[in-house]
Structures are given as C-alpha cells and as structure tokens.
Design a protein around this motif. Structure first.
Motif, PDB file in Angstrom:
ATOM      1  N   TYR A 263      53.284  28.231  10.685  1.00 32.89           N
ATOM      2  CA  TYR A 263      53.764  29.444  11.340  1.00 32.89           C
ATOM      3  C   TYR A 263      53.500  30.650  10.445  1.00 32.89           C
ATOM      4  N   LEU A 264      53.140  31.767  11.074  1.00 32.74           N
ATOM      5  CA  LEU A 264      52.829  32.995  10.360  1.00 32.74           C
ATOM      6  C   LEU A 264      53.558  34.165  11.003  1.00 32.74           C
ATOM      7  N   ILE A 265      53.738  35.238  10.257  1.00 33.39           N
ATOM      8  CA  ILE A 265      54.320  36.498  10.736  1.00 33.39           C
ATOM      9  C   ILE A 265      55.650  36.241  11.421  1.00 33.39           C
ATOM     10  N   GLY A 266      56.620  35.758  10.631  1.00 31.68           N
ATOM     11  CA  GLY A 266      57.954  35.532  11.177  1.00 31.68           C
ATOM     12  C   GLY A 266      58.000  34.511  12.289  1.00 31.68           C
ATOM     13  N   LYS A 267      57.153  33.488  12.199  1.00 36.76           N
ATOM     14  CA  LYS A 267      57.062  32.403  13.178  1.00 36.76           C
ATOM     15  C   LYS A 267      56.588  32.869  14.550  1.00 36.76           C
ATOM     16  N   ARG A 268      55.914  34.010  14.614  1.00 34.44           N
ATOM     17  CA  ARG A 268      55.359  34.471  15.884  1.00 34.44           C
ATOM     18  C   ARG A 268      54.061  33.750  16.222  1.00 34.44           C
ATOM     19  N   PHE A 269      53.212  33.568  15.209  1.00 38.55           N
ATOM     20  CA  PHE A 269      51.934  32.899  15.403  1.00 38.55           C
ATOM     21  C   PHE A 269      51.975  31.513  14.758  1.00 38.55           C
ATOM     22  N   ARG A 296      48.864  29.471  18.659  1.00 35.11           N
ATOM     23  CA  ARG A 296      49.901  29.768  19.644  1.00 35.11           C
ATOM     24  C   ARG A 296      50.590  31.075  19.270  1.00 35.11           C
ATOM     25  N   TYR A 297      51.017  31.798  20.285  1.00 32.67           N
ATOM     26  CA  TYR A 297      51.795  33.015  20.078  1.00 32.67           C
ATOM     27  C   TYR A 297      53.115  32.860  20.819  1.00 32.67           C
ATOM     28  N   LYS A 298      54.226  32.972  20.087  1.00 30.99           N
ATOM     29  CA  LYS A 298      55.539  32.811  20.686  1.00 30.99           C
ATOM     30  C   LYS A 298      55.956  34.090  21.389  1.00 30.99           C
ATOM     31  N   VAL A 299      56.116  34.006  22.704  1.00 32.53           N
ATOM     32  CA  VAL A 299      56.578  35.143  23.497  1.00 32.53           C
ATOM     33  C   VAL A 299      58.095  35.256  23.407  1.00 32.53           C
ATOM     34  N   THR A 300      58.774  34.117  23.505  1.00 32.08           N
ATOM     35  CA  THR A 300      60.223  34.029  23.319  1.00 32.08           C
ATOM     36  C   THR A 300      60.493  32.846  22.393  1.00 32.08           C
ATOM     37  N   GLU A 301      61.764  32.492  22.213  1.00 29.15           N
ATOM     38  CA  GLU A 301      62.104  31.358  21.367  1.00 29.15           C
ATOM     39  C   GLU A 301      61.568  30.046  21.938  1.00 29.15           C
ATOM     40  N   TRP A 302      61.355  29.994  23.268  1.00 27.06           N
ATOM     41  CA  TRP A 302      60.926  28.738  23.876  1.00 27.06           C
ATOM     42  C   TRP A 302      59.570  28.822  24.577  1.00 27.06           C
ATOM     43  N   ALA A 303      59.050  30.012  24.834  1.00 37.13           N
ATOM     44  CA  ALA A 303      57.789  30.159  25.572  1.00 37.13           C
ATOM     45  C   ALA A 303      56.684  30.654  24.646  1.00 37.13           C
ATOM     46  N   GLU A 323      29.673  12.962  24.122  1.00 30.99           N
ATOM     47  CA  GLU A 323      30.177  14.184  23.496  1.00 30.99           C
ATOM     48  C   GLU A 323      30.818  15.077  24.550  1.00 30.99           C
ATOM     49  N   LYS A 324      31.982  15.633  24.207  1.00 25.72           N
ATOM     50  CA  LYS A 324      32.669  16.570  25.093  1.00 25.72           C
ATOM     51  C   LYS A 324      33.324  17.661  24.256  1.00 25.72           C
ATOM     52  N   THR A 325      33.142  18.901  24.674  1.00 25.40           N
ATOM     53  CA  THR A 325      33.814  20.035  24.042  1.00 25.40           C
ATOM     54  C   THR A 325      34.529  20.820  25.142  1.00 25.40           C
ATOM     55  N   ARG A 326      35.760  21.187  24.885  1.00 18.53           N
ATOM     56  CA  ARG A 326      36.564  21.857  25.914  1.00 18.53           C
ATOM     57  C   ARG A 326      37.348  23.000  25.277  1.00 18.53           C
ATOM     58  N   TYR A 327      37.334  24.169  25.943  1.00 16.84           N
ATOM     59  CA  TYR A 327      38.080  25.342  25.496  1.00 16.84           C
ATOM     60  C   TYR A 327      39.087  25.696  26.586  1.00 16.84           C
ATOM     61  N   THR A 328      40.329  25.946  26.192  1.00 14.69           N
ATOM     62  CA  THR A 328      41.377  26.272  27.161  1.00 14.69           C
ATOM     63  C   THR A 328      42.246  27.400  26.654  1.00 14.69           C
ATOM     64  N   ALA A 329      42.821  28.134  27.592  1.00 17.23           N
ATOM     65  CA  ALA A 329      43.829  29.168  27.316  1.00 17.23           C
ATOM     66  C   ALA A 329      44.962  28.938  28.296  1.00 17.23           C
ATOM     67  N   GLY A 330      46.184  28.921  27.815  1.00 14.67           N
ATOM     68  CA  GLY A 330      47.279  28.630  28.722  1.00 14.67           C
ATOM     69  C   GLY A 330      48.621  29.045  28.158  1.00 14.67           C
ATOM     70  N   PHE A 331      49.664  28.473  28.695  1.00 16.00           N
ATOM     71  CA  PHE A 331      51.036  28.777  28.300  1.00 16.00           C
ATOM     72  C   PHE A 331      51.761  27.476  27.983  1.00 16.00           C
ATOM     73  N   GLY A 332      52.910  27.593  27.328  1.00 17.18           N
ATOM     74  CA  GLY A 332      53.648  26.395  26.983  1.00 17.18           C
ATOM     75  C   GLY A 332      55.110  26.673  26.746  1.00 17.18           C
ATOM     76  N   VAL A 333      55.868  25.599  26.616  1.00 20.38           N
ATOM     77  CA  VAL A 333      57.277  25.674  26.255  1.00 20.38           C
ATOM     78  C   VAL A 333      57.493  24.819  25.005  1.00 20.38           C
ATOM     79  N   ASN A 334      58.415  25.266  24.149  1.00 16.47           N
ATOM     80  CA  ASN A 334      58.666  24.589  22.872  1.00 16.47           C
ATOM     81  C   ASN A 334      60.161  24.351  22.697  1.00 16.47           C
ATOM     82  N   TRP A 335      60.496  23.305  21.969  1.00 14.97           N
ATOM     83  CA  TRP A 335      61.898  23.064  21.630  1.00 14.97           C
ATOM     84  C   TRP A 335      61.988  22.393  20.244  1.00 14.97           C
TER      85      TRP A 335
END
Length: 335
Positions: A263-269, A296-303, A323-335
């Motif tokens: 985690y970096l920058i106050g656990k934001r990244f 990951r970038y934390k939007v809130t404490e859980w998102a 061989e397979k390479t995959r790039y994704t952008a999305g959202f998540g929840v954390n606990w």
C-alpha cells in the motif's frame, strides 16, 4: 423543571469529550483517532484529519485506548485487555479490572481487535470484477470476476482464490474458463511455513481442457502487516492435463510461487503481483507461467478500482505453445 433537566443533559452531552484513542510519540506529538491494528512494526491509527496513518512502533512513547483489544506479547498467545492506559516512556498499562499490568512496548508483537469465538482470527479478502458491453458493428461482451480471501489463526493460514473469464463477439464465445485454488499453510516459525495446495482449471475453448495440480513444499513470509505482504514458496507438484482431443498427460514438476502487495500514499494505492513459474520433471512441457500484475485505488474503505494484466504460458506441450495475455479494468470490494 422538566425543560431545565433536558437543558442540563444537552449541555453535559455537548461538553463531554468525545472518546478517542491517543498515541504519544517520542518527538512530543500527540495523535488521536482509533487504533485499528498493530502488526509488523506499524501501528495503524485511523484519524478524521488524515485518514489511516501508519506509525513506526519504535517511535511510540505510550498510548491509551478505551477499546477492548487483544495484546499479543508472543507470536501466538495474547491477553485480552479491557482498555489501555498510558504509562512511562516505552511502556503501556493493560487494564483488566483489579490487576492492571504494565508491559514494555518492545515486548508486544501484535494488537488486534478480538474476534468472537476465535479471538486472534485475521480474515481479509477481496472481490474484483471487470465487465465490458459493446453494441456496434461487432457486439462484444467481456466478463472477468475474481476473488481472493485468507484467514489466519495462530500457526495456520487458509487461502482460497478463483477467477472466471468469458468473452463473446457477435454471440461467438472466444474465451471461457475458470480456476479455483485452495492452500493451507502451517507456520513453523514466524516466517517459515509449510504449504499444501490444490488447483483446478477448466477451459471450454482452448485445446488444454483441464488442469489439476496438487503440491506441497516450504515457504518464507518476509512480512505481512497492514501495509502489505510478501511471501515466496517452493513446491513439488503433481499435475494432470486433459486435452480436448482426448489426450492426457501426468507429470511432476517443481515450482516457485510469489505473492506481493504494497500500500502507498496512506493506503490509497495498492501495487500487487502474484503468480507461479514451474518446470516439469520430464518432457511434457518446457515450462509454465501463471502471473498477475496490477494496481488498485481505494475509493472508500471497502470499494476500489483496479487495473490488471494477466499472463498464462505453457511452453512445449504436445500440440503447441499455449499463451494468453489479458488486460482488465474494473471495480472491487475489500474487507
């Protein structure tokens, strides 16, 4: 009379101090907030003015808290304190009713909020999802859903993770697979552990239809605290391949696993990478690689929002390299 009583209660309520944990630093600073956890040499204090702040335990003079906290002076046994009270420099008082106990800060290994049933259980995890729907000359639907969770109690750690990927274009499926893995670690010391794991992958499109791996071996935990974790493990694996044309392969292999996040920058990244590289003990394949890298970038404490790159390679199979390479952008929840 009744109005005066209500007014008195209101005045007392407004004038009463808001309860908060307090940390006194050796340089004279006095910080207030809520103690979340102490582990890996860092005390995490959640504040209204600066978010989550990681404090170096060596710089803490003493502290105070009205929370019930589990204070562990050894690696695996702890004492449940009803509150913490400040003491002379380098010490803290564990208040447990009639017999308060003064301990050295340097002797404390962890401070946790006690859990019901299993007091020192530490459970954390996440779910990430990336969804992409496009309606144009070529309609495309892309799904990527993954999860990872771990629970640690004493010398044991359980970890489970899985992922599902599906891509379609004009109602034609071009990618459809899922994977699940479970591992159990037994810590022999604070850092060394022995791991056993089971992994299964199912692919509905590629020539390699099924993969099943069972492995065991030693690992080393460099650190695991509120600011991140890093571990390496070596495994002796038994792997079974099943191909779409009915062919099968079974072989043993040696592998190296890694799991890193920071985690970096106050656990934001959060920067993270994990994966496994293996070498079969035979001629079935030259090598295999399954790796993930992302932020990951934390939007809130859980998102959170996430960007990930995944790379899967099996070189030298009976048909051709996979061989397979995959790039994704999305959202998540954390606990």
């Amino acid at each position: 009379m009744f109005s005066r009583a209500l007014l008195s209660i209101a005045v007392v309520s407004l004038s009463a101090p808001v309860l908060a944990d307090t940390v006194w630093m050796k340089n004279g600073d006095r910080l207030t907030g809520t103690i979340k956890v102490f582990d890996g040499g860092k005390l995490l204090l959640d504040t209204k003015y600066g978010g989550a702040i990681a404090l170096d335990w060596k710089e803490v003079k003493t502290l105070e808290s009205d929370q019930q906290l589990l204070v562990k002076q050894g690696a695996y046994e702890g004492e449940r304190a009803k509150s913490l009270q400040p003491a002379e420099a380098g010490k803290v008082i564990l208040a447990n009713g009639e017999a308060p106990k003064t301990v050295e800060l340097a002797s404390i290994e962890q401070i946790l909020k006690p859990k019901p049933v299993v007091e020192d259980l530490v459970w954390k995890g996440r779910i990430d999802a990336a969804l992409d729907y496009k309606r144009a000359e070529k309609d495309t639907d892309n799904y990527d859903i993954g999860f990872k969770t771990s629970a640690r109690h004493g010398r044991w750690r359980h970890t489970a993770d899985g992922e599902y990927n599906r891509d379609t274009q004009n109602d034609v499926t071009t990618n459809d697979n899922w994977n699940v893995e479970y591992s159990l670690d037994r810590f022999l010391t604070d850092q060394w552990f022995w791991q056993g794991r089971v992994d299964y992958t199912r692919d509905h499109i590629e020539d390699l239809e099924r993969q099943r791996t069972v492995g065991t071996g030693p690992g080393y935990q460099f650190w695991d605290d509120e600011l991140g974790a890093f571990s390496l493990g070596s495994l002796l694996n038994r792997t079974d391949y099943a191909y779409r044309d009915g062919g099968k392969d079974s072989f043993y292999s040696v592998a190296m696993k890694w799991d890193y996040n920071r985690y970096l920058i106050g656990k934001r990244f959060e920067f993270f990478t994990n994966g496994e590289v293996g070498k079969p003990l035979g001629s079935v394949a030259d090598y295999s690689l399954d790796a993930e890298l992302g932020v990951r970038y934390k939007v809130t404490e859980w998102a959170s929002l996430n960007l990930k790159a995944e790379r899967n390679v099996i070189s030298g199979t009976e048909d051709s390299d996979l061989e397979k390479t995959r790039y994704t952008a999305g959202f998540g929840v954390n606990w």
